[in-house]
Design a protein around this motif. Structure first.
Motif, PDB file in Angstrom:
ATOM      1  N   UNK A  29      -5.860   5.077  -1.394  1.00  0.00           N
ATOM      2  CA  UNK A  29      -6.209   4.089  -2.417  1.00  0.00           C
ATOM      3  C   UNK A  29      -5.395   4.380  -3.663  1.00  0.00           C
ATOM      4  N   UNK A  30      -4.880   3.322  -4.268  1.00  0.00           N
ATOM      5  CA  UNK A  30      -4.162   3.453  -5.530  1.00  0.00           C
ATOM      6  C   UNK A  30      -5.157   3.283  -6.659  1.00  0.00           C
ATOM      7  N   UNK A  31      -5.157   4.256  -7.568  1.00  0.00           N
ATOM      8  CA  UNK A  31      -6.108   4.271  -8.677  1.00  0.00           C
ATOM      9  C   UNK A  31      -5.493   3.721  -9.952  1.00  0.00           C
ATOM     10  N   UNK A  81     -10.435   1.676  -6.093  1.00  0.00           N
ATOM     11  CA  UNK A  81      -9.093   1.283  -5.657  1.00  0.00           C
ATOM     12  C   UNK A  81      -8.626  -0.003  -6.325  1.00  0.00           C
ATOM     13  N   UNK A  82      -7.335  -0.024  -6.663  1.00  0.00           N
ATOM     14  CA  UNK A  82      -6.681  -1.260  -7.092  1.00  0.00           C
ATOM     15  C   UNK A  82      -6.263  -1.982  -5.812  1.00  0.00           C
ATOM     16  N   UNK A  83      -6.797  -3.155  -5.577  1.00  0.00           N
ATOM     17  CA  UNK A  83      -6.463  -3.877  -4.356  1.00  0.00           C
ATOM     18  C   UNK A  83      -7.154  -3.269  -3.154  1.00  0.00           C
ATOM     19  N   UNK A 147       1.773  -2.954  -1.062  1.00  0.00           N
ATOM     20  CA  UNK A 147       0.965  -3.396   0.081  1.00  0.00           C
ATOM     21  C   UNK A 147      -0.512  -3.416  -0.295  1.00  0.00           C
ATOM     22  N   UNK A 148      -0.961  -2.391  -1.033  1.00  0.00           N
ATOM     23  CA  UNK A 148      -2.357  -2.340  -1.467  1.00  0.00           C
ATOM     24  C   UNK A 148      -2.656  -3.474  -2.447  1.00  0.00           C
ATOM     25  N   UNK A 149      -1.725  -3.739  -3.362  1.00  0.00           N
ATOM     26  CA  UNK A 149      -1.940  -4.791  -4.367  1.00  0.00           C
ATOM     27  C   UNK A 149      -2.034  -6.170  -3.736  1.00  0.00           C
TER      28      UNK A 149
END
Length: 158
Positions: A29-31, A81-83, A147-149
């Motif tokens: 997860x991107x924080x 998580x962002x996204x 990809x997460x966004x």
């Protein structure tokens, strides 16, 4: 501090599996994120966790700081998580003096398979296996943060 220098490619076919070691399931997860920096938390096989900070906007290399953290903390951080949370299995494929890491994505990104090779410097020239497709080094659409966004596979692959 470590310097991450890598090239990234789409994968064409399944021939990479012949030399692959056992995979590791990763959830990340991107924080925090910006074009030149990110903070992510990653859980390995639901058993251990790391937090990673990356700095730099170069297509090929960035400064990278990684630290083990308690699994419970990582799971709590993932709720921020962002996204979307990235879910993938990573396979190591040794090839001469280099090791390719092949990521097979699941969930929202199912169908995407990407290979990366870490380099000792920007002029290193690893052998490019036949199972590699198009190089996507520097193509922001294939960075895990992007990809997460977006929560989706880049259109040309989806």
């Amino acid at each position: 501090m470590a310097r991450e220098i890598e090239r990234k490619f789409l994968v064409d076919g399944d021939d990479w599996k012949d030399g692959a070691e056992k995979g590791v399931r990763l959830k990340q997860a991107y924080l925090l994120g910006a074009a030149d920096r990110s903070a992510r938390v990653r859980v390995f096989d639901d058993s251990r966790a790391r937090i990673t900070l990356k700095f730099g906007g170069s297509a090929m290399s960035r400064d990278e700081f990684e630290y083990d953290i308690p699994l419970e903390d990582a799971l709590d951080m993932m709720t921020h998580a962002l996204g979307s949370v990235i879910d993938k299995t990573r396979y190591r494929v040794p090839d001469g003096n280099f090791v390719w890491e092949v990521d097979v994505y699941h969930g929202d990104h199912a169908g995407l398979v990407v290979a990366e090779v870490e380099l000792p410097n920007e002029t290193a020239t690893p052998r490019l296996p036949d199972w590699l497709g198009r190089e996507v080094t520097g193509d922001r659409r294939y960075i895990n943060q992007a990809l997460a966004e977006t929560g989706a596979i880049p259109e040309e692959n989806g």
